[in-house]
Design a protein around this motif. Sequence first.
Motif, PDB file in Angstrom:
ATOM      1  N   HIS A 113      -5.975  13.915  -3.410  1.00  0.00           N
ATOM      2  CA  HIS A 113      -5.169  12.871  -2.773  1.00  0.00           C
ATOM      3  C   HIS A 113      -4.560  13.316  -1.437  1.00  0.00           C
ATOM      4  O   HIS A 113      -3.750  12.583  -0.875  1.00  0.00           O
ATOM      5  CB  HIS A 113      -4.036  12.425  -3.715  1.00  0.00           C
ATOM      6  CG  HIS A 113      -4.516  11.691  -4.918  1.00  0.00           C
ATOM      7  ND1 HIS A 113      -5.004  10.402  -4.863  1.00  0.00           N
ATOM      8  CD2 HIS A 113      -4.601  12.068  -6.219  1.00  0.00           C
ATOM      9  CE1 HIS A 113      -5.353  10.012  -6.075  1.00  0.00           C
ATOM     10  NE2 HIS A 113      -5.115  11.007  -6.914  1.00  0.00           N
TER      11      HIS A 113
ATOM     12  N   GLU B  24      -3.978  10.983   1.401  1.00  0.00           N
ATOM     13  CA  GLU B  24      -3.179   9.804   1.087  1.00  0.00           C
ATOM     14  C   GLU B  24      -1.673  10.067   1.170  1.00  0.00           C
ATOM     15  O   GLU B  24      -0.888   9.129   1.217  1.00  0.00           O
ATOM     16  CB  GLU B  24      -3.547   9.294  -0.309  1.00  0.00           C
ATOM     17  CG  GLU B  24      -5.010   8.890  -0.403  1.00  0.00           C
ATOM     18  CD  GLU B  24      -5.506   8.721  -1.830  1.00  0.00           C
ATOM     19  OE1 GLU B  24      -4.758   9.043  -2.784  1.00  0.00           O
ATOM     20  OE2 GLU B  24      -6.648   8.279  -1.992  1.00  0.00           O
TER      21      GLU B  24
ATOM     22  N   GLU C  39       0.806  -1.219   0.000  1.00  0.00           N
ATOM     23  CA  GLU C  39       0.000   0.000   0.000  1.00  0.00           C
ATOM     24  C   GLU C  39       0.839   1.269   0.000  1.00  0.00           C
ATOM     25  O   GLU C  39       0.317   2.368   0.088  1.00  0.00           O
ATOM     26  CB  GLU C  39      -0.943  -0.001   1.209  1.00  0.00           C
ATOM     27  CG  GLU C  39      -1.974  -1.117   1.130  1.00  0.00           C
ATOM     28  CD  GLU C  39      -2.973  -1.065   2.270  1.00  0.00           C
ATOM     29  OE1 GLU C  39      -2.754  -0.341   3.249  1.00  0.00           O
ATOM     30  OE2 GLU C  39      -3.985  -1.766   2.150  1.00  0.00           O
TER      31      GLU C  39
ATOM     32  N   GLU D 244      -5.231   2.959  -7.405  1.00  0.00           N
ATOM     33  CA  GLU D 244      -6.467   2.236  -7.704  1.00  0.00           C
ATOM     34  C   GLU D 244      -6.458   0.865  -7.025  1.00  0.00           C
ATOM     35  O   GLU D 244      -5.491   0.121  -7.089  1.00  0.00           O
ATOM     36  CB  GLU D 244      -6.614   2.054  -9.216  1.00  0.00           C
ATOM     37  CG  GLU D 244      -7.948   1.492  -9.621  1.00  0.00           C
ATOM     38  CD  GLU D 244      -8.105   1.452 -11.127  1.00  0.00           C
ATOM     39  OE1 GLU D 244      -8.792   0.544 -11.603  1.00  0.00           O
ATOM     40  OE2 GLU D 244      -7.537   2.325 -11.806  1.00  0.00           O
ATOM     41  N   GLY D 245      -7.535   0.571  -6.335  1.00  0.00           N
ATOM     42  CA  GLY D 245      -7.675  -0.724  -5.683  1.00  0.00           C
ATOM     43  C   GLY D 245      -7.038  -0.807  -4.308  1.00  0.00           C
ATOM     44  O   GLY D 245      -7.146  -1.829  -3.640  1.00  0.00           O
ATOM     45  N   ILE D 246      -6.369   0.249  -3.863  1.00  0.00           N
ATOM     46  CA  ILE D 246      -5.767   0.254  -2.527  1.00  0.00           C
ATOM     47  C   ILE D 246      -6.739   0.970  -1.589  1.00  0.00           C
ATOM     48  O   ILE D 246      -7.121   2.115  -1.825  1.00  0.00           O
ATOM     49  CB  ILE D 246      -4.409   0.983  -2.504  1.00  0.00           C
ATOM     50  CG1 ILE D 246      -3.430   0.336  -3.472  1.00  0.00           C
ATOM     51  CG2 ILE D 246      -3.838   0.984  -1.089  1.00  0.00           C
ATOM     52  CD1 ILE D 246      -2.112   1.086  -3.570  1.00  0.00           C
ATOM     53  N   GLU D 247      -7.119   0.282  -0.529  1.00  0.00           N
ATOM     54  CA  GLU D 247      -8.089   0.865   0.399  1.00  0.00           C
ATOM     55  C   GLU D 247      -7.517   2.078   1.135  1.00  0.00           C
ATOM     56  O   GLU D 247      -8.179   3.101   1.275  1.00  0.00           O
ATOM     57  CB  GLU D 247      -8.556  -0.183   1.399  1.00  0.00           C
ATOM     58  CG  GLU D 247      -9.722   0.290   2.229  1.00  0.00           C
ATOM     59  CD  GLU D 247     -10.298  -0.819   3.094  1.00  0.00           C
ATOM     60  OE1 GLU D 247     -11.014  -0.480   4.045  1.00  0.00           O
ATOM     61  OE2 GLU D 247     -10.041  -2.008   2.824  1.00  0.00           O
ATOM     62  N   HIS D 248      -6.292   1.961   1.643  1.00  0.00           N
ATOM     63  CA  HIS D 248      -5.659   3.054   2.380  1.00  0.00           C
ATOM     64  C   HIS D 248      -4.236   3.275   1.865  1.00  0.00           C
ATOM     65  O   HIS D 248      -3.271   2.847   2.489  1.00  0.00           O
ATOM     66  CB  HIS D 248      -5.621   2.747   3.883  1.00  0.00           C
ATOM     67  CG  HIS D 248      -6.964   2.547   4.493  1.00  0.00           C
ATOM     68  ND1 HIS D 248      -7.870   3.570   4.648  1.00  0.00           N
ATOM     69  CD2 HIS D 248      -7.567   1.428   4.958  1.00  0.00           C
ATOM     70  CE1 HIS D 248      -8.968   3.094   5.197  1.00  0.00           C
ATOM     71  NE2 HIS D 248      -8.815   1.793   5.388  1.00  0.00           N
TER      72      HIS D 248
END
Length: 132
Positions: free
Chosen positions: A80, A83, A17, A46-50
């Motif tokens: 973002h 993140e 991640e 994309e597809g990474i929860e956190h």
Amino acid sequence: MSTQRHGLSIGLERTNEVILLNLKVLGKLTHDDYTKIIPMLDAAVEGIEHPYINVFVDASELEGWELRAAWDDLKLGMKHGNEFARIAIYGNKKWQDYAAKVGSWFISGDIKYFEEMEQAQKWLQEEKQKLW
């Protein structure tokens, strides 16, 4: 006739991640630069929860932003901002230090300005080790 230098190098590395985005900028950042950076970053998370995004910016040859690119940068931070874990800016101009401080208003992570590349990379590495 004057010569304007411009260039952008983008490196993207993903481990689980954790994403490391490396940027080297020559001249002014342009809107066209962001049309390349943003889709790459979007695809990486994309597809990474956190996701945790660490960024190294070599701004030693950065001369600034075009107005539209500054707007793109703000939008990127808004999209973002939660993140980003750490952003290390390596540069050699006082205004870059101020830009790092202003950027911290738009992201939840840490932004730090460095005048020595090794210190910037070490600071990012500390965060990477913490996340693994």
